[in-house]
Motif scaffolding. Structure first.
Motif, short mmCIF file in Angstrom:
data_model
loop_
_atom_site.label_atom_id
_atom_site.label_comp_id
_atom_site.label_asym_id
_atom_site.label_seq_id
_atom_site.Cartn_x
_atom_site.Cartn_y
_atom_site.Cartn_z
N ALA A 372 0.83 -1.21 0.00
CA ALA A 372 0.00 0.00 0.00
C ALA A 372 0.86 1.25 0.00
N LYS A 373 1.91 1.25 0.81
CA LYS A 373 2.80 2.41 0.89
C LYS A 373 3.53 2.62 -0.43
N TRP A 374 4.00 1.54 -1.03
CA TRP A 374 4.76 1.64 -2.28
C TRP A 374 3.92 2.25 -3.39
N ILE A 375 2.70 1.75 -3.58
CA ILE A 375 1.88 2.26 -4.67
C ILE A 375 1.37 3.67 -4.36
N SER A 376 1.15 3.98 -3.09
CA SER A 376 0.73 5.32 -2.72
C SER A 376 1.81 6.34 -3.08
N GLU A 377 3.05 6.00 -2.75
CA GLU A 377 4.17 6.90 -3.09
C GLU A 377 4.35 6.99 -4.60
N GLY A 378 4.18 5.85 -5.28
CA GLY A 378 4.34 5.83 -6.74
C GLY A 378 3.30 6.67 -7.46
N LEU A 379 2.12 6.78 -6.87
CA LEU A 379 1.04 7.58 -7.47
C LEU A 379 0.94 8.97 -6.84
N LYS A 382 -1.98 9.77 -4.34
CA LYS A 382 -3.40 9.59 -4.68
C LYS A 382 -4.00 8.56 -3.74
N PRO A 383 -5.30 8.68 -3.43
CA PRO A 383 -5.92 7.74 -2.48
C PRO A 383 -5.79 6.28 -2.94
N ILE A 384 -5.31 5.45 -2.05
CA ILE A 384 -5.27 4.00 -2.26
C ILE A 384 -6.33 3.43 -1.33
N ILE A 385 -7.41 2.95 -1.88
CA ILE A 385 -8.57 2.56 -1.08
C ILE A 385 -8.80 1.06 -1.18
N ASP A 386 -8.50 0.38 -0.09
CA ASP A 386 -8.75 -1.05 -0.01
C ASP A 386 -10.26 -1.24 0.18
N ASN A 387 -10.79 -2.33 -0.29
CA ASN A 387 -12.18 -2.65 0.04
C ASN A 387 -12.33 -4.15 0.14
N TYR A 388 -13.28 -4.55 0.96
CA TYR A 388 -13.44 -5.97 1.30
C TYR A 388 -14.87 -6.38 1.01
N TRP A 389 -15.01 -7.48 0.25
CA TRP A 389 -16.33 -8.03 -0.01
C TRP A 389 -16.19 -9.45 -0.52
N GLN A 390 -17.27 -10.02 -0.98
CA GLN A 390 -17.27 -11.44 -1.36
C GLN A 390 -18.13 -11.65 -2.60
#
Length: 632
Positions: A372-379, A382-390
C-alpha cells in the motif's frame, strides 16, 4: 448528509426510506410497492412489485444523452486489438447477440452459460442475457473440463456461449476441447453452443449443436430486441464460488436490488461520474468483473475498459499507459497485481500522465502495508482505497465512502462498514457481540442483507441457510468466515479466514497476523502461512516466503540466517507462540489465475496430502517447488 456516520446510521435505522432514495438512481417500468420484505428470514426480497431491466439501466437509458460517448473500451495486448464501442454501438451489438439467443429459443428464466475470454463479445453476451431476462452463469475462461462440467450440470443452461480460445502471455489457450469434454461429462446437455471464432485455435463444430456467432450476427444487423421487464426479485445471474466442502455454490443474484446497489456504489464509494472512465483489471469470470467491469460503470454512465492481457506485457507500464490514453478516473485492481508491478522498473510509474486518476481501489485479498505504501508513493499520494467483499455480497462490505464524506485510508485496513451493512464482530464460541476496540472476532452481518447480496444458493435454499446463517452459536447472522478486529476509529482489519485458524497448543492464531509480521521484514516480498498438523502441538505454522533480494540465499547456511531473522521479527511482534516452525524460501507461490493464494493446496502438500482440484492454478511449478523443498 452531515457525515458518513449519519449516512450509515440512517441506512440501518431508517432502512426502507434510505433505499427508496437510492432506488431513484435507476429506471423502473413499474415502481416498487414494498422496499424490503423480510417476513421470512434470512431470505430478503428487495423492491418488491417493482419491474426493471439490468440491460436497460446499463445501456438503453443512456442513449438519449450520451449515445456517442465511449461505453466499452476493449483492449487486448494478447492479440494487439483495441476498439471503442459507444453506447449506440453497444446497444446495437447487444441486440444482435440477444436476437441470436432468441432464435435459439432462449426466453425469460432460461439459463445461459458463458465460458469466454476477456473479449467484447463476452460483455455483449452478459448484457444480452439481462436484456431477455435470461439468467447468465459466467464460468472463468480456461476452467478445466471437470470443474466446468459441475457448473453446467448445476446451472442446466439451454445455451452455452464460448470461443475457440483465450490467450495468455501470447500463447493460445484452447477452450473448445475443454468445453466439449465438459459437456460429455455433464448429465445436462445444452441444446446449442454459440462459438466466437477468434482464429486462435482450429476446432471442429458439433453438427446440429454448435452455431457460428459471426454468421448468425450477420443475419441480425438491424434487428430490434426490446428489453424484457422483469420483477425486481427475478434472478439476474448465478456465479459459482468454491465451498470448503461439497460442490461449488451457485450464488444467485436478483435484478432490482443488484441494479440499485451498483448504481448507488458508483457515486458513494467510487466517486464515479457519468462521462468518466472506469478501469477494473479483474476478469468477468469473477464477481468483481460482473459488478465493476460490466454492470456498475455502465449503469453509472461511465466508459469501462475490458482488458485482455497481463499487467507486465509488453512491459510493466501497460496499465498506466491505458490510464493516460483513456483518461481513467477510477481504477480497481488487486494487491497481487500491484505486488507484481512492484518488481518492475519504478520509472514506469512516472513515465505516464496519471493526472486523470482520482483513486486506486484494491480488493480480492488483504492489502499488506508495504505494498500500500509503495503504490501510494508511486502515485504521488493519490488515495489507495482497499475494500473488502465477497462473491456472495456483490459489492463492498467495508471501504471508504469518499463520495459521502472524505476520510483517510489506513494502510492495512479495508475501511469501515459500508452503508446498508449492519456489521457485527462476534465471539465464535458464544456468539456474543464484541463492541470494544481491538477485539478479535468473526465478521458477521445482521439480516436482512442489503440489496445486491445473494438471494440464496441456486436450487438449494437449505444450503444457503446452513452455510451462511447457522454457523455462529446462539445467533442467526450472516458469517463472512473471516476474523477481524476494529480499531478505536471504526476501521476494520481482516486477519484471515476462520477456517484458516491455526490452533497451536490451544492458542488460536490467524494466518494473516503471522503473514503481516513476516512481511514487515525488509527482505520479504510475499509470504503465505499455513497451519500444518503436528503431533505435539496439534498444529504449527509454516511459512513460505519470496525474498526481495535472493543474492543472500546462496547456500543452506545463508537461508538459515535469513530464516532466523524472520523468526526473530515474529517473536518481537507477536510473541514466540506465533513463531512459524519453518520459513521456507521459494521463487514463486502457487496462485489461481485471478491471483489468489492457494493456501489449502500449500497446506495439503505440507502435510503430505493430495492437494485436490487445482484447475484454477496459474503455475503448477510453484506448488511442485514446495513439494520438492519439503521432501528435501
Amino acid at each position: 448528509m452531515a457525515s458518513f456516520a449519519d449516512f450509515h446510521t440512517r441506512s440501518i435505522q431508517d432502512r426502507d426510506a434510505f433505499w427508496a432514495e437510492q432506488a431513484k438512481l435507476v429506471d423502473w417500468k413499474v415502481s416498487p410497492q414494498q422496499i424490503c420484505d423480510y417476513s421470512n428470514p434470512p431470505f430478503a426480497k428487495w423492491f418488491v412489485g417493482g419491474q426493471t431491466n439490468l440491460c436497460h439501466n446499463a445501456v438503453d437509458r443512456h442513449l438519449a444523452e450520451r449515445a456517442d460517448q465511449a461505453a466499452l473500451i476493449f483492449v487486448s495486448t494478447e492479440t494487439d486489438q483495441e476498439k471503442t464501442y459507444t453506447f449506440r454501438d453497444l446497444h446495437a451489438e447487444v441486440q444482435r447477440m440477444a436476437a441470436i439467443l432468441k432464435d435459439l429459443g432462449v426466453v425469460k428464466g432460461d439459463r445461459v452459460l458463458i465460458y469466454m475470454p476477456m473479449i467484447a463479445e463476452a460483455a455483449f453476451a452478459m448484457l444480452a442475457c439481462a436484456r431477455l431476462g435470461a439468467i447468465h452463469s459466467v464460468v472463468f475462461g480456461g476452467f478445466a473440463s471437470h470443474s466446468l462440467a459441475t457448473r453446467i450440470e448445476d446451472a442446466s443452461p439451454k445455451v452455452i456461449i464460448s470461443a475457440d480460445a483465450g490467450s495468455r502471455g501470447g500463447k493460445g489457450v484452447p477452450y473448445k476441447p475443454l468445453l466439449d469434454e465438459a459437456i460429455k461429462l455433464s448429465a445436462h446437455k445444452p441444446a446449442h453452443v454459440i462459438m466466437v471464432d477468434r482464429k486462435l485455435a482450429p476446432f471442429t463444430p458439433v453438427a446440429g449443436r454448435d452455431v457460428d456467432y459471426a454468421a448468425e450476427r450477420a443475419k441480425h444487423m438491424d434487428t430490434v430486441v426490446p428489453c424484457e421487464w422483469v420483477e425486481s426479485t427475478h434472478p439476474s445471474y448465478t456465479l459459482y464460488t468454491s465451498g470448503t466442502t461439497g460442490k461449488p455454490k451457485g450464488v444467485q443474484r436478483d435484478t432490482g436490488g443488484y441494479t440499485v446497489a451498483l448504481a448507488a456504489s458508483m457515486p458513494h464509494i467510487f466517486e464515479g461520474k457519468p462521462g468518466g472512465t472506469f478501469f477494473c483489471t479483474s476478469d468477468i469470470g469473477w464477481v468483481v468483473g460482473h459488478s465493476y467491469i460490466i454492470y456498475g460503470p455502465l449503469i453509472g454512465g461511465m466508459a469501462t475498459i475490458l482488458y485482455e492481457g497481463l499487467p507486465i506485457r509488453p512491459d510493466g507500464g501497460i496499465w498506466w499507459s491505458l490510464v493516460e490514453k483513456y483518461k481513467v478516473n477510477v481504477m480497481f485492481s488487486a494487491p497481487t497485481a500491484i505486488r507484481v508491478l512492484k518488481k518492475q522498473d519504478p520509472a514506469l510509474l512516472s513515465k505516464y500522465d496519471l493526472s486523470s486518476l482520482q483513486a486506486l481501489f484494491l480488493a480480492g485479498e488483504p492489502l499488506d502495508e508495504p505494498t500500500a505504501k509503495w503504490i501510494s508513493e508511486g502515485l504521488n499520494g493519490k488515495p489507495i482505497i482497499d475494500n473488502y467483499w465477497q462473491t456472495e455480497t456483490g459489492w463492498p462490505i467495508l471501504s471508504i465512502c469518499n463520495g459521502v464524506e472524505k476520510a483517510p485510508s489506513k494502510f492495512g485496513s479495508p475501511g469501515k462498514a459500508i452503508y446498508g451493512y449492519n456489521v457485527k464482530l462476534v465471539d465464535d464460541q458464544t456468539g456474543e457481540e464484541l463492541t470494544g476496540a481491538n477485539q478479535k472476532g468473526v465478521l458477521t452481518i445482521e439480516g436482512p442483507l442489503p440489496p445486491g447480496n445473494l438471494q440464496t444458493i441456486w436450487g438449494d435454499d437449505k444450503r444457503f441457510v446452513s452455510t451462511y446463517w447457522n454457523t455462529v452459536p446462539n445467533k442467526m447472522v450472516y458469517s463472512t468466515f473471516d476474523w477481524a478486529v476494529r480499531d478505536e476509529d471504526g476501521y476494520f482489519f481482516i486477519l484471515g479466514r476462520t477456517d484458516d485458524v491455526i490452533n497451536v497448543a490451544g492458542h488460536r492464531l490467524g494466518t494473516r497476523e503471522i503473514e503481516e509480521s513476516i512481511s514487515s521484514h525488509p527482505n520479504v516480498a510475499e509470504v503465505a502461512v499455513v497451519g500444518v498438523a503436528d503431533q505435539l502441538k496439534g498444529q504449527v505454522a509454516m511459512a513460505f516466503a519470496i525474498a526481495k533480494d535472493t543474492s543472500c540465499l546462496t547456500d543452506d547456511a545463508a537461508r538459515k540466517t535469513l530464516e532466523a531473522e524472520v523468526m526473530k521479527v515474529v517473536d518481537s511482534q507477536l510473541g514466540a507462540v506465533a513463531r512459524p516452525s519453518r520459513v521456507i524460501f521459494v521463487t514463486a507461490l502457487p496462485k489461481t489465475r485471478s491471483g489468489k493464494l492457494l493456501r489449502r493446496a500449500i497446506q495439503a502438500v505440507a502435510e503430505g496430502r493430495d492437494p485436490g482440484d487445482l484447475t484454477t492454478m496459474d503455475d503448477p511449478a510453484a506448488l511442485q517447488q514446495i513439494v520438492d523443498l519439503i521432501k528435501s
